[in-house]
Motif scaffolding. Structure first.
Motif, PDB file in Angstrom:
ATOM      1  N   ARG A  30     -45.762 -17.727 -31.747  1.00 33.05           N
ATOM      2  CA  ARG A  30     -44.706 -16.272 -31.518  1.00 33.05           C
ATOM      3  C   ARG A  30     -44.587 -15.817 -30.408  1.00 33.05           C
ATOM      4  N   THR A  31     -45.951 -14.970 -30.450  1.00 39.21           N
ATOM      5  CA  THR A  31     -46.185 -14.117 -29.592  1.00 39.21           C
ATOM      6  C   THR A  31     -46.003 -14.467 -28.532  1.00 39.21           C
ATOM      7  N   ALA A  32     -46.523 -15.964 -27.546  1.00 42.45           N
ATOM      8  CA  ALA A  32     -46.414 -16.148 -26.619  1.00 42.45           C
ATOM      9  C   ALA A  32     -45.039 -16.722 -25.923  1.00 42.45           C
ATOM     10  N   LEU A  33     -44.466 -16.358 -27.225  1.00 39.30           N
ATOM     11  CA  LEU A  33     -42.740 -16.838 -26.450  1.00 39.30           C
ATOM     12  C   LEU A  33     -42.273 -15.516 -26.668  1.00 39.30           C
ATOM     13  N   ALA A  34     -42.563 -14.340 -27.232  1.00 39.09           N
ATOM     14  CA  ALA A  34     -41.960 -13.394 -27.166  1.00 39.09           C
ATOM     15  C   ALA A  34     -42.807 -12.469 -26.167  1.00 39.09           C
ATOM     16  N   LEU A  35     -43.455 -12.805 -25.279  1.00 38.98           N
ATOM     17  CA  LEU A  35     -43.970 -12.063 -23.562  1.00 38.98           C
ATOM     18  C   LEU A  35     -43.069 -13.354 -22.403  1.00 38.98           C
ATOM     19  N   LEU A  36     -42.644 -14.200 -23.260  1.00 32.41           N
ATOM     20  CA  LEU A  36     -41.555 -14.857 -22.020  1.00 32.41           C
ATOM     21  C   LEU A  36     -40.632 -14.113 -22.264  1.00 32.41           C
ATOM     22  N   ALA A  37     -40.150 -14.065 -23.531  1.00 32.91           N
ATOM     23  CA  ALA A  37     -38.824 -12.952 -23.685  1.00 32.91           C
ATOM     24  C   ALA A  37     -38.786 -11.461 -23.077  1.00 32.91           C
ATOM     25  N   GLY A  38     -39.567 -11.155 -23.519  1.00 27.80           N
ATOM     26  CA  GLY A  38     -40.353  -9.581 -22.663  1.00 27.80           C
ATOM     27  C   GLY A  38     -39.900 -10.271 -20.789  1.00 27.80           C
ATOM     28  N   GLY A  39     -40.615 -11.109 -20.273  1.00 29.97           N
ATOM     29  CA  GLY A  39     -40.679 -11.515 -18.697  1.00 29.97           C
ATOM     30  C   GLY A  39     -39.356 -11.313 -18.481  1.00 29.97           C
ATOM     31  N   VAL A  40     -38.532 -12.230 -19.413  1.00 29.54           N
ATOM     32  CA  VAL A  40     -36.931 -12.869 -18.957  1.00 29.54           C
ATOM     33  C   VAL A  40     -36.354 -11.332 -19.372  1.00 29.54           C
ATOM     34  N   LEU A  41     -36.769 -10.842 -20.226  1.00 27.78           N
ATOM     35  CA  LEU A  41     -35.589  -9.740 -20.131  1.00 27.78           C
ATOM     36  C   LEU A  41     -35.826  -8.252 -18.951  1.00 27.78           C
ATOM     37  N   LEU A  42     -36.616  -8.484 -18.944  1.00 26.79           N
ATOM     38  CA  LEU A  42     -37.203  -7.498 -17.419  1.00 26.79           C
ATOM     39  C   LEU A  42     -37.137  -7.986 -16.795  1.00 26.79           C
ATOM     40  N   HIS A  43     -36.821  -9.412 -15.967  1.00 27.55           N
ATOM     41  CA  HIS A  43     -36.493  -9.385 -14.661  1.00 27.55           C
ATOM     42  C   HIS A  43     -34.943  -9.218 -14.751  1.00 27.55           C
ATOM     43  N   GLN A  44     -34.218 -10.369 -15.638  1.00 26.96           N
ATOM     44  CA  GLN A  44     -32.864 -10.455 -16.064  1.00 26.96           C
ATOM     45  C   GLN A  44     -31.738  -9.083 -16.074  1.00 26.96           C
ATOM     46  N   PHE A  45     -32.788  -8.128 -16.988  1.00 26.51           N
ATOM     47  CA  PHE A  45     -31.892  -6.769 -17.287  1.00 26.51           C
ATOM     48  C   PHE A  45     -32.169  -5.452 -17.344  1.00 26.51           C
ATOM     49  N   ALA A  46     -33.458  -5.219 -16.390  1.00 27.44           N
ATOM     50  CA  ALA A  46     -33.634  -4.625 -15.734  1.00 27.44           C
ATOM     51  C   ALA A  46     -34.085  -4.224 -14.559  1.00 27.44           C
ATOM     52  N   PRO A  47     -32.924  -4.162 -14.145  1.00 26.57           N
ATOM     53  CA  PRO A  47     -33.127  -4.272 -12.605  1.00 26.57           C
ATOM     54  C   PRO A  47     -33.774  -2.776 -11.599  1.00 26.57           C
ATOM     55  N   ASP A  48     -32.835  -2.179 -12.335  1.00 29.27           N
ATOM     56  CA  ASP A  48     -33.104   0.066 -12.063  1.00 29.27           C
ATOM     57  C   ASP A  48     -34.589   0.609 -12.873  1.00 29.27           C
ATOM     58  N   VAL A  49     -35.037  -0.180 -13.077  1.00 32.51           N
ATOM     59  CA  VAL A  49     -36.344   0.210 -13.854  1.00 32.51           C
ATOM     60  C   VAL A  49     -37.567   0.430 -13.024  1.00 32.51           C
ATOM     61  N   GLY A  50     -37.678  -0.233 -12.062  1.00 28.70           N
ATOM     62  CA  GLY A  50     -39.138   0.048 -10.459  1.00 28.70           C
ATOM     63  C   GLY A  50     -38.590  -0.113  -9.981  1.00 28.70           C
ATOM     64  N   PRO A  51     -38.944  -0.655  -8.345  1.00 31.89           N
ATOM     65  CA  PRO A  51     -39.652  -1.491  -7.411  1.00 31.89           C
ATOM     66  C   PRO A  51     -39.192  -2.954  -7.841  1.00 31.89           C
ATOM     67  N   ARG A  52     -38.326  -3.129  -7.000  1.00 27.50           N
ATOM     68  CA  ARG A  52     -37.900  -5.147  -7.145  1.00 27.50           C
ATOM     69  C   ARG A  52     -39.019  -6.126  -7.590  1.00 27.50           C
ATOM     70  N   VAL A  53     -40.140  -5.764  -6.926  1.00 28.56           N
ATOM     71  CA  VAL A  53     -41.506  -7.407  -6.071  1.00 28.56           C
ATOM     72  C   VAL A  53     -42.148  -6.238  -7.544  1.00 28.56           C
ATOM     73  N   ALA A  54     -42.395  -5.875  -7.628  1.00 26.48           N
ATOM     74  CA  ALA A  54     -42.546  -4.655  -8.966  1.00 26.48           C
ATOM     75  C   ALA A  54     -42.434  -5.749 -10.158  1.00 26.48           C
ATOM     76  N   VAL A  55     -41.042  -5.267 -10.543  1.00 28.45           N
ATOM     77  CA  VAL A  55     -41.032  -6.123 -11.704  1.00 28.45           C
ATOM     78  C   VAL A  55     -40.906  -6.962 -11.675  1.00 28.45           C
TER      79      VAL A  55
END
Length: 117
Positions: A30-55
């Motif tokens: 479950r922890t592994a899936l949560a980390l994966l979901a966090g990565g996908v969410l960060l990449h797909q739904f937070a384009p303006d959070v920081g520099p795109r390359v860093a995100v």
């Protein structure tokens, strides 16, 4: 699928301990899936959070850590099963400090991205 050889070694542990070991394995998954979901969410739904390359690097890093954690979950479960079959102490896990460090680093990077314009 053939039963692994280590399953015939030693004595069968108490079912309660075996089931507790399986619950722990599932918690790691479950922890592994949560980390994966966090990565996908960060990449797909937070384009303006920081520099795109860093995100993107952070999202890929979370996905890689998730994959590694899936493998580590199995090896940890297997090592615990073998230890219980031979009445030995459970092995030390280096994963807990690493996962804590990954979460701390991810939170720190995201906090910097959110504070900086």
């Amino acid at each position: 699928m053939a039963e692994p050889k280590w399953r015939t070694e030693g004595e069968d542990p108490d079912y309660r301990f075996t089931l507790a070991n399986e619950r722990t394995f599932l918690a790691w998954i479950r922890t592994a899936l949560a980390l994966l979901a966090g990565g996908v969410l960060l990449h797909q739904f937070a384009p303006d959070v920081g520099p795109r390359v860093a995100v993107t690097v952070l999202a890929v890093a979370l996905a890689v850590v998730s994959a590694v954690l899936g493998v580590v979950a199995y090896t940890r479960w297997r090592a615990n099963e073998i230890a219980m079959r031979h009445s030995r102490p459970l092995p030390f896990s280096w994963v807990l400090p690493v996962i804590s460090g990954v979460c701390l680093l991810t939170a720190a990077v995201l906090a910097v991205f959110l504070v900086l314009p």
